[in-house]
Write a protein that holds these residues in place. Structure first.
Motif, PDB file in Angstrom:
ATOM      1  N   ARG A 175       0.869  -1.167   0.000  1.00 14.38           N
ATOM      2  CA  ARG A 175       0.000   0.000   0.000  1.00 14.38           C
ATOM      3  C   ARG A 175       0.907   1.219   0.000  1.00 14.38           C
ATOM      4  O   ARG A 175       1.887   1.270   0.742  1.00 14.38           O
ATOM      5  N   ASP A 202       0.805   5.415   0.304  1.00 16.24           N
ATOM      6  CA  ASP A 202       0.100   6.691   0.523  1.00 16.24           C
ATOM      7  C   ASP A 202       0.981   7.793  -0.032  1.00 16.24           C
ATOM      8  O   ASP A 202       2.140   7.925   0.367  1.00 16.24           O
ATOM      9  N   ALA A 227      -3.274  14.458   1.308  1.00 15.43           N
ATOM     10  CA  ALA A 227      -3.286  13.135   0.686  1.00 15.43           C
ATOM     11  C   ALA A 227      -3.727  13.314  -0.762  1.00 15.43           C
ATOM     12  O   ALA A 227      -4.813  13.829  -1.025  1.00 15.43           O
ATOM     13  N   LEU A 237      -3.743   7.183  -3.301  1.00  9.18           N
ATOM     14  CA  LEU A 237      -3.578   5.919  -2.575  1.00  9.18           C
ATOM     15  C   LEU A 237      -3.379   4.843  -3.627  1.00  9.18           C
ATOM     16  O   LEU A 237      -4.196   4.695  -4.542  1.00  9.18           O
ATOM     17  N   LEU A 284     -12.774   8.065   1.775  1.00  4.88           N
ATOM     18  CA  LEU A 284     -11.508   8.797   1.786  1.00  4.88           C
ATOM     19  C   LEU A 284     -11.664  10.174   1.156  1.00  4.88           C
ATOM     20  O   LEU A 284     -10.981  11.126   1.517  1.00  4.88           O
ATOM     21  N   ARG A 342     -12.071   3.286   1.108  1.00  7.72           N
ATOM     22  CA  ARG A 342     -11.153   2.199   1.402  1.00  7.72           C
ATOM     23  C   ARG A 342     -11.894   1.228   2.310  1.00  7.72           C
ATOM     24  O   ARG A 342     -12.560   1.636   3.250  1.00  7.72           O
TER      25      ARG A 342
END
Lengths: 143, 143, 143, 143
Positions: free
Chosen positions: B114, B116, B127, B130, C104, C114
């Motif tokens: 995963r 980020d 953010a 993802l 998210l 998610r």
């Protein structure tokens, strides 16, 4: 849009200063919902094993998908990527990448494109990646 | 591997001539199964709207994921990407990208990481993506 | 929406006649943008090896993601899945699946959730899947 | 494997007690690397809007992909899903789902399949989903 206007739009976005111009992306053909782009091998596009880097393949697929969906949307709308998924099928050993992006579905808010990426070596094509890209429509950015 | 050996391995692959070096990828930290990399904004990494290009974000995530899974595999094995999936959560408006890649699962043949990805603007993190990356293990390429 | 209204909405959609009711999906908790659902093991949900079938895991993740994003959207909007991506991290050997879905990012047209899916065996949790779901907003269907 | 053996293998796995049998999955055709399966509409397979639930579509695609890649692997190997990605292109309004799964690449450790899912209404096909499935090979489970 007329085909000339579509090609002009895709070329303007692709050849504007930035990533796609810097790496040498070329617009091979452009029609509503179907875009073909290419990228020639240079030392700055490779991974340590000498093949095209996965990020370069993903970037080409992403950009071609944006063109395919944008040109299938109503004038004044622009497609930006929400989700990019790339399956790598074989090492991109060739000297040229070709990405063929086709809009599979385009609605009022989102669109989906399939992109087949092949690498060319000695005149033969090898399928190296298959991408499915989900994009959302936004108002065209002011020039 | 010892941490020093792991960092040396990740830096060697990242700073070798090619895409990751050309765009300016930096290894911020490296431990078994967890890698942090960064990429500073330059004109050649942007899309027409002035934000980092999606392909650049995907490439950084892909590369960091490869480091996270490779360093969690037995010595002599190297992880290559089979499937890359990136969800774009916000425009990458900042001046720096940071990718934090963690191996979620590593087996004999494949691994999953995963990643980020955040962009930094005025010292604040946003953010922006993802990524979930599926990789397969191969024997380490000869140097 | 008030929490009571949100839970009522999620339960109404989940317990209505159809797939989610037929397999036994349960709403464990529901708040704006965060939904927890569970599914108990029955013979009709398994694959030949005796573990939960991947399609069952994908369906639970998809449904929970729809709840998480719908409850984070303005009243009157409903989230339908555009893209579902599931990474399977371990066999779902347990007797219960729990899916924890968190929105998210939710915008005017799309949202991303998610979903972490764990299986419970002997009271211990094992992460068995991680899903990233991209949804688009539509007007709420008439009852 | 001979075609008869391949069809027998795919039918055995599909019709064994469990999810695929419970929902009514049918094997329409099976050859090495290419599997066609169908699923007829029943009340227990629908979402609240009356269309096939996304999880049911994902499960059919996942199962068909497993058949396509397993039958393209060496005898004694079995493909289990590592990553499932489904793009939903249109509501599955029909009375029958048909999934056509083709192995795009099969190596020693992993394989990738593309699955086109259509729904049939009044004898006409509508593309409702496109799935890309990444699987890893394991030793065949003992019967």
């Amino acid at each position: 849009m007329a085909h000339d206007a579509i090609r002009e739009l895709v070329e303007r976005v692709t050849y504007a200063p930035g990533y796609t111009k810097a790496v040498g992306t070329r617009v091979e053909s452009a029609e509503p919902g179907y875009i073909v782009m290419s990228l020639a091998k240079t030392d700055d596009l490779l991974q340590v094993n000498g093949f095209f880097h996965g990020g370069v393949i993903a970037g080409l697929a992403d950009h071609a998908a944006g063109g395919a969906v944008t040109t299938a949307m109503p004038p004044g709308r622009f497609a930006v990527t929400a989700n990019l998924q790339v399956s790598f099928l074989a090492p991109a050993k060739g000297t040229l990448l070709i990405a063929r992006a086709r809009a599979l579905q385009v609605g009022g808010t989102i669109g989906v494109a399939r992109v087949d990426v092949v690498s060319i070596a000695d005149g033969a094509e090898t399928a190296c990646a298959l991408a499915i890209v989900t994009l959302r429509g936004v108002d065209f950015p002011a020039k």
